[in-house]
Scaffold this active site. Structure first.
Site, PDB file in Angstrom:
ATOM      1  N   HIS A  50       0.847  -1.195   0.000  1.00 45.14           N
ATOM      2  CA  HIS A  50       0.000   0.000   0.000  1.00 45.14           C
ATOM      3  C   HIS A  50       0.876   1.236   0.000  1.00 45.14           C
ATOM      4  O   HIS A  50       2.019   1.201   0.425  1.00 45.14           O
ATOM      5  CB  HIS A  50      -0.821   0.095   1.302  1.00 45.14           C
ATOM      6  N   TYR A  51       0.302   2.379  -0.410  1.00 43.30           N
ATOM      7  CA  TYR A  51       0.857   3.653   0.044  1.00 43.30           C
ATOM      8  C   TYR A  51      -0.053   4.191   1.135  1.00 43.30           C
ATOM      9  O   TYR A  51      -1.238   3.842   1.203  1.00 43.30           O
ATOM     10  CB  TYR A  51       1.086   4.653  -1.087  1.00 43.30           C
ATOM     11  N   THR A  52       0.530   5.049   1.999  1.00 46.17           N
ATOM     12  CA  THR A  52      -0.260   5.561   3.117  1.00 46.17           C
ATOM     13  C   THR A  52      -1.323   6.559   2.648  1.00 46.17           C
ATOM     14  O   THR A  52      -2.399   6.636   3.250  1.00 46.17           O
ATOM     15  CB  THR A  52       0.649   6.227   4.161  1.00 46.17           C
ATOM     16  N   GLU A  55       2.510  -0.924   4.600  1.00 48.81           N
ATOM     17  CA  GLU A  55       2.193   0.463   4.238  1.00 48.81           C
ATOM     18  C   GLU A  55       3.494   1.213   3.955  1.00 48.81           C
ATOM     19  O   GLU A  55       4.399   1.257   4.798  1.00 48.81           O
ATOM     20  CB  GLU A  55       1.444   1.168   5.380  1.00 48.81           C
ATOM     21  N   ASP A  96      -3.659   2.256  -4.882  1.00 43.02           N
ATOM     22  CA  ASP A  96      -2.323   2.186  -4.282  1.00 43.02           C
ATOM     23  C   ASP A  96      -1.687   0.799  -4.451  1.00 43.02           C
ATOM     24  O   ASP A  96      -2.403  -0.184  -4.592  1.00 43.02           O
ATOM     25  CB  ASP A  96      -2.379   2.584  -2.791  1.00 43.02           C
TER      26      ASP A  96
END
Ligand SMILES: [Zn+2]
Length: 254
Positions: free
Chosen positions: A36-38, A101, A153
């Site tokens: 994921h990205y945050t 993340e 993401d």
């Protein structure tokens, strides 16, 4: 304060315990890794959300821009990172996965490039997790792969090709883009159904409707975001189909 625990990986610099987790249901062990990205303005705001007692989200690992790694939830527990989604018939992705993340403000924050130190740390961590749990390369996934209609993401600037060069994840060099879409939204018939079947075979959650409907477009866009990032338009052009076919061929050989 949540209770500290010993980290599962020697790459972890610190434990930042999150109370937001439960028991894995139906899966004794994780068999995929979700990146994921945050998607928040700062790392601090993202970490605060993921560790807030009142929060309903978490992840196993958190990677800063400089490559520092924190662990928030023990690997044998079920972290709450994937939400509604599916991959290869698995619908409770949280129970079957490790969630990572990666700090980046995301599309809403201009999708800046991921610093090299952060990518190096991601490669090292994913390799370490995959080795300990015997997770296959094609089971290193983007959140957008599991939830194409909801999520983008870690985004098209995430360097899956660099991960692949380091032996992490499943990748083939994308087929070159040539003029003219093969087929796209609004069309229907056996070729559309065949495309849907190929996407489902690779793992995407897609109904074989034979109609190039909105969910199909979203899945094709998710595929492009991961595997053919030069153009993300949800249209099944020749390059997209050839890249998908090459990935499936790679699965058969492995
Ligand atoms: Zn996500």
């Amino acid at each position: 304060m949540s209770e500290a625990f010993p980290p599962d990986s020697p790459l972890v610099a610190r434990v930042a315990p999150s109370p937001n987790f439960g028991e894995r249901r139906g899966y004794a062990r994780p068999d995929c890794i979700v990146l994921h990205y945050t998607g928040m303005p700062t790392a601090e705001s993202a970490l605060a959300l993921l560790t807030a007692p009142a929060g309903n989200v978490s992840c196993h690992y958190f990677i800063w821009e400089d490559g520092e790694i924190a662990q928030l939830v023990p690997e044998h527990k079920r972290a709450w990172h994937a939400g509604i989604g599916q991959w290869s018939g698995v619908r409770d992705v949280n129970s079957a996965s490790i969630g990572v993340e990666i700090v980046n403000p995301g599309h809403d924050g201009g999708l800046p490039a991921f610093p090299q130190a952060q990518i190096d740390a991601t490669i090292a961590l994913v390799r370490n997790i995959a080795a300990r749990w015997a997770i296959r390369p094609e089971r290193v996934l983007a959140h957008s792969d599991l939830a194409p209609a909801r999520k983008r993401d870690p985004g098209e600037r995430f360097p899956w090709n660099a991960l692949a060069r380091a032996g992490v994840g499943h990748w083939v060099e994308p087929a070159p883009i040539v003029d003219g879409p093969l087929f796209g939204p609004g069309q229907e018939g056996p070729p559309v159904r065949a495309l849907q079947a190929m996407l489902a075979l690779y793992g995407y959650g897609i109904e074989l409707t034979g109609v190039y409907d909105a969910p199909t477009r979203a899945v094709v866009a998710a595929f492009q975001r991961h595997f053919r990032p030069a153009r993300i338009d949800g249209e099944a052009d020749a390059s997209t189909v050839a890249t998908l076919r090459a990935l499936i061929d790679g699965l058969k050989k492995s």
